[in-house]
Design a protein around this motif. Sequence first.
Motif, short mmCIF file in Angstrom:
data_model
loop_
_atom_site.label_atom_id
_atom_site.label_comp_id
_atom_site.label_asym_id
_atom_site.label_seq_id
_atom_site.Cartn_x
_atom_site.Cartn_y
_atom_site.Cartn_z
N PHE A 205 0.02 38.34 1.63
CA PHE A 205 -1.34 38.15 1.13
C PHE A 205 -1.29 38.18 -0.39
O PHE A 205 -0.74 39.13 -0.96
N ALA A 282 9.12 30.79 1.20
CA ALA A 282 7.88 30.31 0.57
C ALA A 282 8.11 29.20 -0.47
O ALA A 282 7.15 28.71 -1.05
N ILE A 324 1.37 26.36 -0.52
CA ILE A 324 0.81 27.06 0.64
C ILE A 324 -0.65 27.39 0.38
O ILE A 324 -1.52 27.05 1.18
N GLU A 325 -0.93 28.01 -0.76
CA GLU A 325 -2.34 28.28 -1.12
C GLU A 325 -2.94 27.00 -1.70
O GLU A 325 -2.23 26.13 -2.18
#
Length: 327
Positions: A205, A282, A324-325
């Motif tokens: 997160f 990531a 990703i975000e």
Amino acid sequence: MPILTRPEAMERITTPALAEKFIAEQIEDIRAQVGENKVLLALSGGVDSSVVAALLIRAIGKQLVCVHVNHGLLRKGEPEQVIRVFKDEMDANLIYVDAVDRFLDKLAGVSDPETKRKIIGGEFIEVFADEARKLQDVKFLAQGTIWPDILESEHGIKAHHNAGGLPEDLKFELVEPVRILFKDEVRVVGKALGLPDNMVYRQPFPGPGLGVRCLGAITRDRLEAVRESDAILREEFANAGLAGKVWQYFTIVPDFKSVGIKDGRRCDEWPVILRAVNTRDAMTATVEPVPFDLLQRITDRITREVKGVNRVLYDLTPKPTGTIEWE
Ligand code: XMP
């Protein structure tokens, strides 16, 4: 000074027995380091800070002062869980700071992603520093620094994100009991310390929280739409057995509306975008092939239950080209 090396021969902590051994050693080291002094910890509820908190509570009990800052950008139920686990169950010395208005007022009207990040990071330090100044005789600052943080800062990939940042007048000696652990080991230790699974095995997160998923200038209503839709997505993924399997999954609410129909009337409302990805590091990511019936169920729930939302979209983009975000 803490030793910043991971012993070459150190056995990887993979079992409860090895975790117990590590915990016992750390308790001794912590007690030897801090003596009768107070230790301050910013407790976000993330894996690393939660494990450090649990470890320090075992070692020094109420000498640890945890500060949980609710900046309004946490997921549904997170501040409540921090209070329940640490204050109610572990009887920790926990200061809960409701800084929601302070953060959201500062962020009002700010749409540039980097500026939003800077405001969130800067405000966090200010709120934490304010709390630290109110306390007397705190000599130590505990941090959830882990081994990859140290490696990355040594190689110049990122500034040692935990250390530093606090104003000059606040000088603490650091206590970093999980600094020689990798993330998977921190989780094994957390489990051995009795932390709940949804804290220990939670998905990554980002520090700026839901702030990077409420696109453009954050408004309270759209932020609520992000939080509520994220809670539905998490619940449905858990029910479908995907919770521990998919690496990261969340929702995004952009700052535009489109026409839809609700109760036989036209309505201008926001879309919710779903994102579910798998990755090792990531740096690249693939999209989870979520079963279509599950996507339909999630769409049905979000459009019925989340205020101001009339569409749901699924992001099919791997990284690259999409990060990703969304931000
Ligand atoms: P992107 O969007 O760059 O994200 O593909 C890669 C991973 O990093 C997480 N992320 C962050 N984590 N602080 C963090 O601790 C941050 O500011 C931050 N920004 C992105 C993101 O959730 C994803 O897992």
